[in-house]
Scaffold this motif. Sequence first.
Motif, PDB file in Angstrom:
ATOM      1  N   GLY B  62      13.511  80.141  87.100  1.00 24.50           N
ATOM      2  CA  GLY B  62      13.791  79.884  88.506  1.00 24.50           C
ATOM      3  C   GLY B  62      14.921  78.899  88.747  1.00 24.50           C
ATOM      4  N   ASN B  63      15.486  78.313  87.681  1.00 22.38           N
ATOM      5  CA  ASN B  63      16.646  77.431  87.823  1.00 22.38           C
ATOM      6  C   ASN B  63      17.811  78.230  88.422  1.00 22.38           C
ATOM      7  OD1 ASN B  63      18.491  75.322  87.505  1.00 22.38           O
ATOM      8  ND2 ASN B  63      18.894  75.821  85.357  1.00 22.38           N
ATOM      9  N   ILE B  64      18.674  77.568  89.206  1.00 25.45           N
ATOM     10  CA  ILE B  64      19.840  78.259  89.775  1.00 25.45           C
ATOM     11  C   ILE B  64      20.907  78.373  88.691  1.00 25.45           C
ATOM     12  CG2 ILE B  64      21.677  78.139  91.484  1.00 25.45           C
ATOM     13  CD1 ILE B  64      19.715  76.688  93.298  1.00 25.45           C
ATOM     14  N   ASP B  66      24.373  80.859  86.811  1.00 30.40           N
ATOM     15  CA  ASP B  66      25.340  81.963  86.892  1.00 30.40           C
ATOM     16  C   ASP B  66      25.144  82.937  85.730  1.00 30.40           C
ATOM     17  OD1 ASP B  66      26.182  80.071  85.096  1.00 30.40           O
ATOM     18  OD2 ASP B  66      28.307  80.292  85.549  1.00 30.40           O
ATOM     19  N   ALA B  67      24.310  82.575  84.744  1.00 33.64           N
ATOM     20  CA  ALA B  67      23.993  83.468  83.632  1.00 33.64           C
ATOM     21  C   ALA B  67      22.476  83.627  83.599  1.00 33.64           C
ATOM     22  CB  ALA B  67      24.478  82.869  82.322  1.00 33.64           C
ATOM     23  N   ASP B  68      21.990  84.799  83.276  1.00 36.57           N
ATOM     24  CA  ASP B  68      20.535  85.008  83.263  1.00 36.57           C
ATOM     25  C   ASP B  68      20.114  85.510  81.888  1.00 36.57           C
ATOM     26  OD1 ASP B  68      17.966  85.118  84.143  1.00 36.57           O
ATOM     27  OD2 ASP B  68      18.207  86.959  85.293  1.00 36.57           O
ATOM     28  N   PRO B  69      19.199  84.846  81.151  1.00 34.15           N
ATOM     29  CA  PRO B  69      18.516  83.599  81.506  1.00 34.15           C
ATOM     30  C   PRO B  69      19.455  82.393  81.540  1.00 34.15           C
ATOM     31  CG  PRO B  69      17.979  84.234  79.265  1.00 34.15           C
ATOM     32  CD  PRO B  69      18.774  85.363  79.843  1.00 34.15           C
ATOM     33  N   CYS B  70      18.981  81.302  82.180  1.00 32.65           N
ATOM     34  CA  CYS B  70      19.819  80.123  82.394  1.00 32.65           C
ATOM     35  C   CYS B  70      20.077  79.393  81.083  1.00 32.65           C
ATOM     36  CB  CYS B  70      19.160  79.178  83.384  1.00 32.65           C
ATOM     37  SG  CYS B  70      17.820  78.189  82.691  1.00 32.65           S
ATOM     38  N   VAL B  85       7.496  71.243  84.842  1.00 38.25           N
ATOM     39  CA  VAL B  85       7.418  71.965  86.119  1.00 38.25           C
ATOM     40  C   VAL B  85       7.967  71.083  87.237  1.00 38.25           C
ATOM     41  CG1 VAL B  85       5.842  73.032  87.784  1.00 38.25           C
ATOM     42  CG2 VAL B  85       5.414  73.264  85.329  1.00 38.25           C
ATOM     43  N   VAL B  86       8.974  71.573  87.962  1.00 38.24           N
ATOM     44  CA  VAL B  86       9.568  70.815  89.066  1.00 38.24           C
ATOM     45  C   VAL B  86       9.480  71.627  90.352  1.00 38.24           C
ATOM     46  CG1 VAL B  86      11.155  69.466  87.625  1.00 38.24           C
ATOM     47  CG2 VAL B  86      11.873  71.701  88.497  1.00 38.24           C
ATOM     48  N   GLU B  87       9.664  70.925  91.485  1.00 36.51           N
ATOM     49  CA  GLU B  87       9.609  71.625  92.774  1.00 36.51           C
ATOM     50  C   GLU B  87      10.869  72.447  93.020  1.00 36.51           C
ATOM     51  OE1 GLU B  87       8.456  69.182  96.115  1.00 36.51           O
ATOM     52  OE2 GLU B  87       6.914  68.148  94.953  1.00 36.51           O
ATOM     53  N   GLU B  88      12.036  71.799  92.816  1.00 32.28           N
ATOM     54  CA  GLU B  88      13.295  72.461  93.155  1.00 32.28           C
ATOM     55  C   GLU B  88      14.260  72.394  91.969  1.00 32.28           C
ATOM     56  OE1 GLU B  88      13.713  74.065  95.888  1.00 32.28           O
ATOM     57  OE2 GLU B  88      12.247  73.239  97.281  1.00 32.28           O
ATOM     58  N   ASN B 102      13.629  67.514  75.966  1.00 31.21           N
ATOM     59  CA  ASN B 102      14.399  68.605  75.375  1.00 31.21           C
ATOM     60  C   ASN B 102      13.666  69.946  75.468  1.00 31.21           C
ATOM     61  OD1 ASN B 102      16.691  69.611  74.051  1.00 31.21           O
ATOM     62  ND2 ASN B 102      15.571  69.653  72.101  1.00 31.21           N
ATOM     63  N   GLY B 103      12.662  70.011  76.366  1.00 30.28           N
ATOM     64  CA  GLY B 103      11.899  71.249  76.489  1.00 30.28           C
ATOM     65  C   GLY B 103      12.506  72.191  77.522  1.00 30.28           C
ATOM     66  N   LEU B 104      11.676  73.131  77.989  1.00 31.29           N
ATOM     67  CA  LEU B 104      12.129  74.081  79.004  1.00 31.29           C
ATOM     68  C   LEU B 104      11.703  73.603  80.391  1.00 31.29           C
ATOM     69  CD1 LEU B 104      11.123  77.360  77.114  1.00 31.29           C
ATOM     70  CD2 LEU B 104      13.334  76.174  77.098  1.00 31.29           C
ATOM     71  N   TYR B 105      12.072  74.362  81.411  1.00 33.35           N
ATOM     72  CA  TYR B 105      11.735  74.021  82.792  1.00 33.35           C
ATOM     73  C   TYR B 105      11.052  75.184  83.485  1.00 33.35           C
ATOM     74  CZ  TYR B 105      14.619  69.888  82.352  1.00 33.35           C
ATOM     75  OH  TYR B 105      15.127  68.691  81.951  1.00 33.35           O
ATOM     76  N   HIS B 106      10.393  74.856  84.597  1.00 31.26           N
ATOM     77  CA  HIS B 106       9.922  75.902  85.496  1.00 31.26           C
ATOM     78  C   HIS B 106      10.035  75.384  86.933  1.00 31.26           C
ATOM     79  CE1 HIS B 106       7.982  79.752  86.255  1.00 31.26           C
ATOM     80  NE2 HIS B 106       7.462  79.146  87.316  1.00 31.26           N
ATOM     81  N   VAL B 107      10.762  76.125  87.770  1.00 28.36           N
ATOM     82  CA  VAL B 107      10.991  75.717  89.158  1.00 28.36           C
ATOM     83  C   VAL B 107      10.001  76.446  90.068  1.00 28.36           C
ATOM     84  CG1 VAL B 107      12.659  75.677  91.057  1.00 28.36           C
ATOM     85  CG2 VAL B 107      13.446  75.329  88.693  1.00 28.36           C
TER      86      VAL B 107
END
Lengths: 199, 199
Positions: B62-64, B66-70, B85-88, B102-107
């Motif tokens: 869900g990160n913004i 220009d390449a998918d995956p981010c 896990v973040v809100e935005e 150094n892990g991954l994210y989830h928006v």
Amino acid sequence: MPDFAAPIARLIDELKRLPGIGQKTAQRLAFHLLRADREQALALAEAIRNAKENLRPCSVCGNITDADPCLYCASPARNRKQICVVEEAHNILPIEKTRQYNGLYHVLGGAISPLQGTGPEQLSIKPLIERLKNGEVEEIIIATNPTAEGEATAVYLSKLIKPLGIRVTRIGVGIPVGSELEYADEVTLLKAIEGRREL
Amino acid sequence: MPDFAAPIARLIDELKRLPGIGQKTAQRLAFHLLRADREQALALAEAIRNAKENLRPCSVCGNITDADPCLYCASPARNRKQICVVEEAHNILPIEKTRQYNGLYHVLGGAISPLQGTGPEQLSIKPLIERLKNGEVEEIIIATNPTAEGEATAVYLSKLIKPLGIRVTRIGVGIPVGSELEYADEVTLLKAIEGRREL
């Protein structure tokens, strides 16, 4: 790892070039635009492009306009005997808001500032003198800013224009309405006393 | 007589729709753009258009991007056992700036807020649960804001994820570094005391 994807970084960089917009505000605005409707964001882009393509200085007074001459210069309702001289085009609106002034304008494009290398020849002074040659103008109201540069410009213009037999006036400097004497700086207070009027 | 030529009025209106930009700031920005180089003004318009055309949410986190995956999801250097896990999307940068994670994210795309009509189904929670199914993830770090909505979201996620046998942690709340106890509000101080650690 870069902080942002390239298009975000580029948008933040461009926003940061605006006055008063730092890194954090630019980030906030950029992410707002990314979250916003596609239409809203593109409307802003298009408004910038449209303004830049369709606006130019009025060939008479220097006001920024989409029609030449500008709406003030073209209006038959304005008093052509008075010209109010301002530094920048955006200084016109506050004067219009007073609803007291109905004359024409002239935009200098700045003020005389030897420190910044702005001399009279960099300003729109020659076109102003040209405008006075038809003998229609009776008063020049100098509304440059009450700064050292604005005052110097006012004095310079006054010396240039008075010999032409035209009245030259300067807008009043003093304590702002609604303010208190206690909070006025000394120079403003001095000017306010100098500019006192009979009651 | 209108205040501004139509293209200026339109630009000011569009700028006013940005957060924290009122009438006066919008006027200042608009006149800056009008005075600026043609290239600079059009570069901003183009940056907005480019960002809007080329950026989309990462299909994984869900990160913004220009390449998918981010860039985080695609990087082999990131630890795939942790998801923060973040809100935005813009909450990711401050976490990256710490250089500790150094892990991954989830928006999530927001926080649970019954008052604003945002329930769990409006947030990207299902996709998060999907990501946990491969058994690779060992810890979920919940970095939603320390507000009522962020806390409610944290509790909700914790109840949902803990039964899957995955560790769920919450970022610390307390007195900011460099601040003084004297200036902390009671709730922050209470949280700081609750979150005390052995020395």
